[in-house]
Design a protein around this motif. Structure first.
Motif, PDB file in Angstrom:
ATOM      1  N   GLU A 180     -78.111   2.096  88.745  1.00  0.00           N
ATOM      2  CA  GLU A 180     -78.255   3.531  88.461  1.00  0.00           C
ATOM      3  C   GLU A 180     -78.177   4.279  89.801  1.00  0.00           C
ATOM      4  OE1 GLU A 180     -81.226   5.114  89.454  1.00  0.00           O
ATOM      5  OE2 GLU A 180     -81.683   3.186  90.370  1.00  0.00           O
ATOM      6  N   HIS A 185     -80.481  -1.990  90.126  1.00  0.00           N
ATOM      7  CA  HIS A 185     -79.890  -2.643  88.954  1.00  0.00           C
ATOM      8  C   HIS A 185     -80.713  -2.235  87.730  1.00  0.00           C
ATOM      9  CE1 HIS A 185     -78.107  -5.621  86.403  1.00  0.00           C
ATOM     10  NE2 HIS A 185     -77.449  -6.182  87.397  1.00  0.00           N
ATOM     11  N   ASP A 186     -80.051  -1.699  86.718  1.00  0.00           N
ATOM     12  CA  ASP A 186     -80.791  -1.211  85.539  1.00  0.00           C
ATOM     13  C   ASP A 186     -80.466  -2.051  84.311  1.00  0.00           C
ATOM     14  OD1 ASP A 186     -82.512   0.314  84.078  1.00  0.00           O
ATOM     15  OD2 ASP A 186     -81.357   2.173  84.164  1.00  0.00           O
ATOM     16  N   SER A 187     -81.236  -1.792  83.273  1.00  0.00           N
ATOM     17  CA  SER A 187     -81.029  -2.423  81.971  1.00  0.00           C
ATOM     18  C   SER A 187     -81.134  -3.952  82.033  1.00  0.00           C
ATOM     19  CB  SER A 187     -79.667  -2.008  81.407  1.00  0.00           C
ATOM     20  OG  SER A 187     -79.723  -2.072  80.015  1.00  0.00           O
ATOM     21  N   ILE A 188     -82.150  -4.421  82.730  1.00  0.00           N
ATOM     22  CA  ILE A 188     -82.360  -5.869  82.829  1.00  0.00           C
ATOM     23  C   ILE A 188     -83.322  -6.328  81.739  1.00  0.00           C
ATOM     24  CG2 ILE A 188     -83.270  -7.723  84.262  1.00  0.00           C
ATOM     25  CD1 ILE A 188     -82.681  -5.778  86.684  1.00  0.00           C
ATOM     26  N   SER A 189     -84.496  -5.718  81.734  1.00  0.00           N
ATOM     27  CA  SER A 189     -85.528  -6.172  80.801  1.00  0.00           C
ATOM     28  C   SER A 189     -85.348  -5.475  79.463  1.00  0.00           C
ATOM     29  CB  SER A 189     -86.905  -5.844  81.382  1.00  0.00           C
ATOM     30  OG  SER A 189     -87.898  -6.209  80.464  1.00  0.00           O
ATOM     31  N   ARG A 296     -88.938  -3.530  91.128  1.00  0.00           N
ATOM     32  CA  ARG A 296     -87.873  -4.525  91.334  1.00  0.00           C
ATOM     33  C   ARG A 296     -87.113  -4.152  92.597  1.00  0.00           C
ATOM     34  NH1 ARG A 296     -86.246  -7.763  86.929  1.00  0.00           N
ATOM     35  NH2 ARG A 296     -87.240  -7.242  84.949  1.00  0.00           N
ATOM     36  N   HIS A 345     -92.759   1.849  88.188  1.00  0.00           N
ATOM     37  CA  HIS A 345     -92.064   2.236  86.950  1.00  0.00           C
ATOM     38  C   HIS A 345     -92.062   1.108  85.915  1.00  0.00           C
ATOM     39  CE1 HIS A 345     -89.219   4.253  84.350  1.00  0.00           C
ATOM     40  NE2 HIS A 345     -88.309   3.309  84.507  1.00  0.00           N
ATOM     41  N   THR A 349     -93.963   1.057  82.221  1.00  0.00           N
ATOM     42  CA  THR A 349     -93.167   1.171  80.996  1.00  0.00           C
ATOM     43  C   THR A 349     -93.186  -0.104  80.153  1.00  0.00           C
ATOM     44  OG1 THR A 349     -91.200   0.692  82.322  1.00  0.00           O
ATOM     45  CG2 THR A 349     -91.600   2.996  81.785  1.00  0.00           C
ATOM     46  N   ASN A 350     -93.644  -1.200  80.747  1.00  0.00           N
ATOM     47  CA  ASN A 350     -93.883  -2.429  79.984  1.00  0.00           C
ATOM     48  C   ASN A 350     -94.952  -3.232  80.721  1.00  0.00           C
ATOM     49  OD1 ASN A 350     -93.862  -4.709  78.440  1.00  0.00           O
ATOM     50  ND2 ASN A 350     -91.814  -5.396  79.072  1.00  0.00           N
ATOM     51  N   ARG A 352     -96.744  -5.571  79.999  1.00  0.00           N
ATOM     52  CA  ARG A 352     -96.816  -7.006  79.683  1.00  0.00           C
ATOM     53  C   ARG A 352     -98.273  -7.438  79.445  1.00  0.00           C
ATOM     54  NH1 ARG A 352     -91.461  -9.407  82.431  1.00  0.00           N
ATOM     55  NH2 ARG A 352     -90.331  -7.447  82.494  1.00  0.00           N
ATOM     56  N   ARG A 373     -83.190  -0.091  75.282  1.00  0.00           N
ATOM     57  CA  ARG A 373     -82.491   0.976  76.021  1.00  0.00           C
ATOM     58  C   ARG A 373     -80.985   0.825  75.919  1.00  0.00           C
ATOM     59  NH1 ARG A 373     -84.378  -0.010  81.549  1.00  0.00           N
ATOM     60  NH2 ARG A 373     -84.901  -2.055  80.721  1.00  0.00           N
ATOM     61  N   PHE A 398     -80.383   8.798  79.167  1.00  0.00           N
ATOM     62  CA  PHE A 398     -81.330   7.798  78.665  1.00  0.00           C
ATOM     63  C   PHE A 398     -81.283   7.812  77.136  1.00  0.00           C
ATOM     64  CE2 PHE A 398     -85.499   6.773  76.939  1.00  0.00           C
ATOM     65  CZ  PHE A 398     -85.842   5.609  77.608  1.00  0.00           C
TER      66      PHE A 398
HETATM   67  C1  HEM Z   1     -83.663   8.699  85.756  1.00  0.00           C
HETATM   68  C2  HEM Z   1     -84.534   8.060  85.008  1.00  0.00           C
HETATM   69  C3  HEM Z   1     -84.780   6.585  85.049  1.00  0.00           C
HETATM   70  C4  HEM Z   1     -84.348   5.659  85.953  1.00  0.00           C
HETATM   71  C5  HEM Z   1     -83.509   5.879  87.212  1.00  0.00           C
HETATM   72  C6  HEM Z   1     -84.855   4.379  85.509  1.00  0.00           C
HETATM   73  C7  HEM Z   1     -84.644   3.183  86.190  1.00  0.00           C
HETATM   74  C8  HEM Z   1     -85.114   1.952  85.781  1.00  0.00           C
HETATM   75  C9  HEM Z   1     -84.913   0.720  86.496  1.00  0.00           C
HETATM   76  C10 HEM Z   1     -84.138   0.573  87.806  1.00  0.00           C
HETATM   77  C11 HEM Z   1     -85.532  -0.265  85.800  1.00  0.00           C
HETATM   78  C12 HEM Z   1     -85.620  -1.748  86.170  1.00  0.00           C
HETATM   79  C13 HEM Z   1     -84.526  -2.568  85.564  1.00  0.00           C
HETATM   80  C14 HEM Z   1     -84.778  -3.022  84.156  1.00  0.00           C
HETATM   81  O1  HEM Z   1     -85.704  -3.769  83.875  1.00  0.00           O
HETATM   82  O2  HEM Z   1     -84.024  -2.596  83.283  1.00  0.00           O
HETATM   83  C15 HEM Z   1     -86.126   0.339  84.625  1.00  0.00           C
HETATM   84  C16 HEM Z   1     -86.822  -0.325  83.639  1.00  0.00           C
HETATM   85  C17 HEM Z   1     -87.360   0.276  82.524  1.00  0.00           C
HETATM   86  N1  HEM Z   1     -87.396   1.620  82.237  1.00  0.00           N
HETATM   87 FE1  HEM Z   1     -86.561   3.081  83.350  1.00  0.00          FE
HETATM   88  N2  HEM Z   1     -85.578   4.552  84.365  1.00  0.00           N
HETATM   89  C18 HEM Z   1     -85.557   5.880  84.049  1.00  0.00           C
HETATM   90  C19 HEM Z   1     -86.185   6.482  82.980  1.00  0.00           C
HETATM   91  C20 HEM Z   1     -86.941   5.829  82.046  1.00  0.00           C
HETATM   92  C21 HEM Z   1     -87.649   6.466  80.967  1.00  0.00           C
HETATM   93  C22 HEM Z   1     -87.687   7.978  80.702  1.00  0.00           C
HETATM   94  C23 HEM Z   1     -88.256   5.474  80.245  1.00  0.00           C
HETATM   95  C24 HEM Z   1     -89.131   5.574  79.021  1.00  0.00           C
HETATM   96  C25 HEM Z   1     -89.869   6.604  78.713  1.00  0.00           C
HETATM   97  C26 HEM Z   1     -87.914   4.217  80.872  1.00  0.00           C
HETATM   98  C27 HEM Z   1     -88.290   2.990  80.405  1.00  0.00           C
HETATM   99  C28 HEM Z   1     -88.022   1.789  81.032  1.00  0.00           C
HETATM  100  C29 HEM Z   1     -88.409   0.499  80.495  1.00  0.00           C
HETATM  101  C30 HEM Z   1     -89.086   0.236  79.158  1.00  0.00           C
HETATM  102  C31 HEM Z   1     -88.009  -0.461  81.438  1.00  0.00           C
HETATM  103  C32 HEM Z   1     -88.177  -1.968  81.337  1.00  0.00           C
HETATM  104  C33 HEM Z   1     -89.521  -2.419  81.900  1.00  0.00           C
HETATM  105  C34 HEM Z   1     -89.740  -3.906  81.675  1.00  0.00           C
HETATM  106  O3  HEM Z   1     -89.588  -4.348  80.543  1.00  0.00           O
HETATM  107  O4  HEM Z   1     -90.091  -4.611  82.629  1.00  0.00           O
HETATM  108  N3  HEM Z   1     -87.132   4.473  81.951  1.00  0.00           N
HETATM  109  N4  HEM Z   1     -85.869   1.692  84.650  1.00  0.00           N
END
Ligand code: HEM
Length: 489
Positions: A180, A185-189, A296, A345, A349-350, A352, A373, A398
């Motif tokens: 992102e 790296h996004d969308s891993i978990s 991460r 973050h 958001t999780n 665990r 996601r 998102f």
């Molecule tokens: C610009 C806004 C955002 C950015 C740049 C961002 C970025 C990221 C990144 C880099 C990760 C770690 C990679 C991964 O596990 O996929 C992550 C995980 C996550 N994000 Fe975001 N995110 C944003 C907004 C949000 C919002 C608004 C939510 C929910 C309200 C959210 C929920 C999550 C969840 C659920 C995870 C996985 C956590 C896990 O299972 O370990 N994100 N995000």
């Protein structure tokens, strides 16, 4: 251009009715890196229904097993306003949950979600702004970079003659390195839906395998219950499109459908880089501190497993590296938050196993809040090393799928992302996407022995819009298409 025809014989044994479920629920279409989102208003319900029927005949939108990967995907979601236009029956409309009916822009909702100050709906872009023409329908088009324009033209051309007014188009993409705009790296978990074709990839110990009812109506959820589902009186289903809801005299409109949450989040990449540049003296320290905010490393490797150095550095993760490195817990891996701060973050958001005192309860609670996601970034990246804003819009589109908006998305946003006292903390919010109602800098404590470190973070993101949608099953779309015709006869 056409997606592959679904085969009659699914190769994975599954109890999910894949032919009924829209593709985007079950697949992230990882190979279709580019997307267009057409936000549409229905001007003529009658014409829109004809168009819907023709779309369904096309069969591009199901999750049914494919033998060769589709070269494009089309999915369709409706807001409550859109459903109201296609079926005016009060019995039907009243069966939807309150949060979906009310939408994302009421003052109460803004308060709950923390959409305040610069994030308030009054500052949102059109057509998400509360005073704009209501969004009724969202067409999600996905394809490779080269094929997307033709797909877009094909569908945009269909709108006007079919009583559909285009309000806006968002363009998204998954960058080649999956990062992102802040560089992570996004969308891993991601949760993996039990019974979906992805289930076969899951190792036994992972926490990611999740009951289908957390993401698809009509299946048991993590509590062993069926999610609440919108219904229609039997008399309305003249074409017998829908199945009967057991032990009721109602047709199950929700079965095989789900709710789809959208937030357009602008990212201030220059501001993000400047903050870390000015606050920390060495590049190593900057990367570590940015990673503490996310939880991460930029490569995606979790801090819990690799606290000091990014094990991948600038290398791209190979094959299933990240999927295989998502099986971690906080209480055993990092009880004091020395590696991954409590407020990061991903820990918010999780959480665990790290919520409260009871590990079992924590895992259970976290599993009940999971979000599937489906986002994409928008806007060109700010070139590496640039610290000045170039005035270009960029951010994250998102999207997430959940069976219960209130229990899942809204809870995560309200009680985990934006709650100052989340899990025993004092006056902290999500350091990446949280917001102090008065716009002031956000505190983040980095636990460390003997002394913890305190960051004071400016705001890096701004909400530009959002909406709640429903992703109906194929039968439910058929029902809507038929219901309209009957209503007008
Ligand atoms: C610009 C806004 C955002 C950015 C740049 C961002 C970025 C990221 C990144 C880099 C990760 C770690 C990679 C991964 O596990 O996929 C992550 C995980 C996550 N994000 Fe975001 N995110 C944003 C907004 C949000 C919002 C608004 C939510 C929910 C309200 C959210 C929920 C999550 C969840 C659920 C995870 C996985 C956590 C896990 O299972 O370990 N994100 N995000």
């Amino acid at each position: 251009m056409l997606s592959a025809e679904p085969s009659e014989k699914p190769q994975v044994e599954t109890f999910l009715e894949l032919k009924e479920i829209q593709g985007i629920i079950v697949s992230g279409y990882g190979h279709l890196s580019h997307s267009k989102y057409l936000f549409v208003q229905i001007e003529s319900a009658e014409k829109a229904k004809d168009w819907l029927r023709s779309l369904l005949e096309n069969q591009r939108i199901t999750s049914a097993h494919w033998d060769t990967k589709p070269v494009s995907a089309v999915n369709l979601a409706l807001t409550y306003a859109g459903l109201q236009k296609l079926n005016t029956s009060e019995d039907f409309l009243q069966s939807f949950p309150k949060e979906f009916v009310e939408g994302m822009t009421t003052p109460k909702k803004s308060e709950q979600l923390g959409d305040l100050g610069i994030n308030a709906p009054q500052y949102w872009e059109k057509p998400y702004h509360p005073n704009s023409d209501a969004i009724d329908l969202l067409l999600i088009l996905q394809a490779g970079a080269e094929a997307l324009d033709a797909l877009h033209i094909e569908y945009e051309r269909q709108l006007e003659p079919n009583g559909l007014k285009l309000l806006t188009v968002e363009t998204g993409y998954i960058p080649a390195d999956s990062k992102e705009h802040f560089g992570f790296h996004d969308s891993i978990s991601q949760p993996i839906i039990e019974g979906s074709p992805q289930e076969s990839k899951v190792s036994n110990s992972t926490q990611d395998l999740t009951k289908a009812g957390e993401f698809i109506l009509g299946y048991l959820n993590e509590d062993g219950n069926y999610p609440s589902t919108p219904t229609a009186p039997i008399s309305q289903d003249k074409t017998h499109a829908l199945s009967l809801l057991s032990e009721t005299a109602l047709k199950d409109f929700g079965r095989n459908g789900s709710y789809f949450v959208f937030r357009k989040i602008a990212q201030d990449v220059a501001g993000f880089r400047q903050y870390f540049q000015e606050t920390f003296s060495t590049p190593e320290e900057r990367i570590l501190m940015m990673s503490k905010v996310v939880g991460r490393w930029p490569s995606g490797a979790p801090l819990v497993q690799a606290p000091d150095v990014d094990p991948l550095g600038d290398r791209l993760p190979e094959n299933d590296f990240l999927a295989n490195h998502n099986d971690f817990t906080y209480r055993t891996g990092d009880p004091q938050g020395f590696r991954c701060p409590f407020s990061s973050h991903i820990r918010r958001t999780n959480p665990r196993d790290a919520l409260g005192q009871d590990v079992g309860e924590s895992i259970k609670s976290s599993r009940r809040r999971r979000l599937l996601r489906r986002g994409a970034v928008y806007g060109d990246p700010l070139p590496q090393g640039i610290l000045e804003d170039d005035g270009q819009a960029r951010g994250l589109l998102f999207f997430c799928i959940n069976a219960n908006i209130r229990r899942q998305f809204e809870f995560v946003q309200q009680s985990w992302v934006n709650a100052p006292t989340f899990n025993g903390l004092y006056d902290e919010r999500d350091p990446l996407v949280g917001y102090n109602p008065d716009g002031s800098d956000r505190t983040m404590i980095l636990p460390h022995a003997p002394l913890s470190q305190r960051l004071s973070l400016p705001n890096f993101v701004t909400l530009k819009g959002g909406a709640y949608f429903f992703l109906p099953s194929l039968s439910a779309l058929n029902f809507l298409a038929a219901a309209s015709v009957q209503a007008q006869r």
